[in-house]
Design an enzyme around this catalytic site. Structure first.
Site, PDB file in Angstrom:
ATOM      1  N   SER A  95       1.842  -9.744  -0.239  1.00  0.00           N
ATOM      2  CA  SER A  95       1.461  -8.331  -0.221  1.00  0.00           C
ATOM      3  C   SER A  95       1.729  -7.589   1.081  1.00  0.00           C
ATOM      4  O   SER A  95       1.808  -6.369   1.076  1.00  0.00           O
ATOM      5  CB  SER A  95      -0.026  -8.215  -0.590  1.00  0.00           C
ATOM      6  OG  SER A  95      -0.812  -9.111   0.187  1.00  0.00           O
ATOM      7  N   LYS A 113       0.824  -1.214   0.000  1.00  0.00           N
ATOM      8  CA  LYS A 113       0.000   0.000   0.000  1.00  0.00           C
ATOM      9  C   LYS A 113       0.859   1.265   0.000  1.00  0.00           C
ATOM     10  O   LYS A 113       0.400   2.334  -0.378  1.00  0.00           O
ATOM     11  CB  LYS A 113      -0.939   0.019   1.199  1.00  0.00           C
ATOM     12  CG  LYS A 113      -2.004  -1.081   1.210  1.00  0.00           C
ATOM     13  CD  LYS A 113      -3.223  -0.658   0.453  1.00  0.00           C
ATOM     14  CE  LYS A 113      -4.481  -1.478   0.706  1.00  0.00           C
ATOM     15  NZ  LYS A 113      -4.348  -2.904   0.931  1.00  0.00           N
TER      16      LYS A 113
HETATM   17  C1  LIG Z   1      -5.055  -3.965   0.680  1.00  0.00           C
HETATM   18  C2  LIG Z   1      -4.405  -5.267   0.691  1.00  0.00           C
HETATM   19  C3  LIG Z   1      -4.688  -6.249  -0.283  1.00  0.00           C
HETATM   20  C4  LIG Z   1      -5.749  -6.077  -1.332  1.00  0.00           C
HETATM   21  O1  LIG Z   1      -5.537  -4.984  -2.180  1.00  0.00           O
HETATM   22  P1  LIG Z   1      -6.736  -4.384  -3.057  1.00  0.00           P
HETATM   23  O2  LIG Z   1      -6.117  -3.295  -3.847  1.00  0.00           O
HETATM   24  O3  LIG Z   1      -7.781  -3.883  -2.102  1.00  0.00           O
HETATM   25  O4  LIG Z   1      -7.269  -5.504  -3.895  1.00  0.00           O
HETATM   26  C5  LIG Z   1      -3.949  -7.418  -0.236  1.00  0.00           C
HETATM   27  N1  LIG Z   1      -3.028  -7.651   0.709  1.00  0.00           N
HETATM   28  C6  LIG Z   1      -2.735  -6.744   1.654  1.00  0.00           C
HETATM   29  C7  LIG Z   1      -1.686  -7.070   2.657  1.00  0.00           C
HETATM   30  C8  LIG Z   1      -3.407  -5.527   1.683  1.00  0.00           C
HETATM   31  O5  LIG Z   1      -3.116  -4.628   2.633  1.00  0.00           O
END
Ligand SMILES: *Cc1c(COP(=O)(O)O)cnc(C)c1O
Length: 324
Positions: free
Chosen positions: A306, A53
């Protein structure tokens, strides 16, 4: 604003330098053996606030002219998005206010404050927090930073796709955690511009996967939230979704859903194979690969790890073998 393009992803890349990290890929021997092709993890856990993010927040805040940025930025988020906005704002010398609901646990509020946010408890539920945020924006001229449905945010997340193309030019498939769709839309923009045959697959949890339900219905649908290890994937697409739903519908090849047990397996695998702490949302792709949901995917395959922001107690319970 118009829809983001691959060029916007390159523009975002030029802007986010020094605010978000260029992240490594990690070869995964065990998963490669299982799938019969090279599998790597794109390790976003090393971002300053522990999740990708950071990229979208950096892209959005650097797209604002300075006099606008000086009026401050506002987010409504209890998790990675709020932290990222706070951290990037601090680095740019801007003020970030994050609105949360009363139900948010204290450790999350502290994490937001540590990242540099002024946290305002904006009411009883998410809707009340959003109303307070809107009122603040009207009063102060601050800029709202959406968590996913924004062209600059999407372009920022897409920078991760550009790095993948540099580090793994042969990449044939990307497996991407999916909630609101900002991450997968950005990554798909970058990868499909390089080669439309690269497969982009989203992974969500079994219950409360709003994008999956919306794709099936052909229109934005809301679902009831359910408890999940992948708490960063909770939430809807927004009633007035403008960007991510159409982009995901156009660019994403497939969406698969994984069980809580598979998410837990994914978290354990990342820890044992790489000594990485992944939050549930970041482990859905590994879980899907381990439980066979991704068999037949062409390789090399990149799984997007992520983020790392998990409650330590919950993580320990998972490591010890429980599903939650
Ligand atoms: C926000 C987030 C996602 C999903 O992202 P989107 O853009 O909402 O699809 C996946 N993994 C983590 C760790 C996140 O913080």
């Amino acid at each position: 604003m118009r829809h983001p393009t691959p060029r916007d992803v390159w523009r975002a890349r030029a802007r986010i330098h020094g605010l978000a990290r260029r992240t490594p890929i990690l070869d995964d021997v065990e998963l490669s053996g299982r799938l019969g092709t090279r599998v790597v993890l794109k390790d976003e856990t090393v971002q300053p606030t522990g999740a990708f993010k950071q990229r979208g927040a950096a892209s959005k805040l650097t797209a604002l002219v300075e006099e606008v940025r000086e009026r401050g930025v506002v987010a409504v988020s209890t998790g990675n998005h709020g932290r990222a906005v706070a951290d990037v704002a601090r680095r740019l010398g801007a003020r970030a206010t994050v609105f949360v609901s009363e139900r948010v646990p204290g450790y999350r509020v502290r994490a937001l404050e540590e990242a540099g946010a002024v946290v305002v408890v904006g009411g009883e539920g998410q809707d009340a927090a959003e109303r307070s945020a809107r009122a603040r924006i009207v009063e102060t001229g601050a800029t709202f930073v959406p968590p996913f449905d924004d062209p600059h945010v999407i372009a920022g997340q897409g920078t991760l796709g550009l790095e993948l193309l540099e580090d793994l030019p042969e990449v044939a498939s990307a497996v991407v955690p999916l909630s609101g769709g900002g991450l997968i839309a950005g990554v798909a923009l970058a990868l499909k511009a390089a080669d439309p045959s690269i497969r982009v697959v989203g992974v969500s949890m079994q219950h409360g996967a709003a994008m999956h339900a919306s794709l099936r219905a052909g229109e934005v649908r809301a679902l009831a939230e359910a408890d999940t290890l992948a708490d960063s994937l909770q939430g809807g697409l927004g009633e007035d979704n403008r960007y991510t739903f159409p982009l995901v519908r156009e660019l994403v090849d497939d969406v698969v859903l994984v069980s809580e047990a598979s998410i837990a397996e994914g978290m354990r695998h990342a820890f044992h194979a790489h000594r990485r702490v992944l939050e549930g949302a970041a482990a859905v792709g590994i879980g899907a690969l381990l439980d066979g949901s991704l068999s037949g995917l062409p390789g090399p395959v990149a799984l997007i790890a992520s983020g790392a922001n998990v409650d330590p107690d919950a993580f320990l319970r998972v490591l010890e073998g429980g599903p939650a």
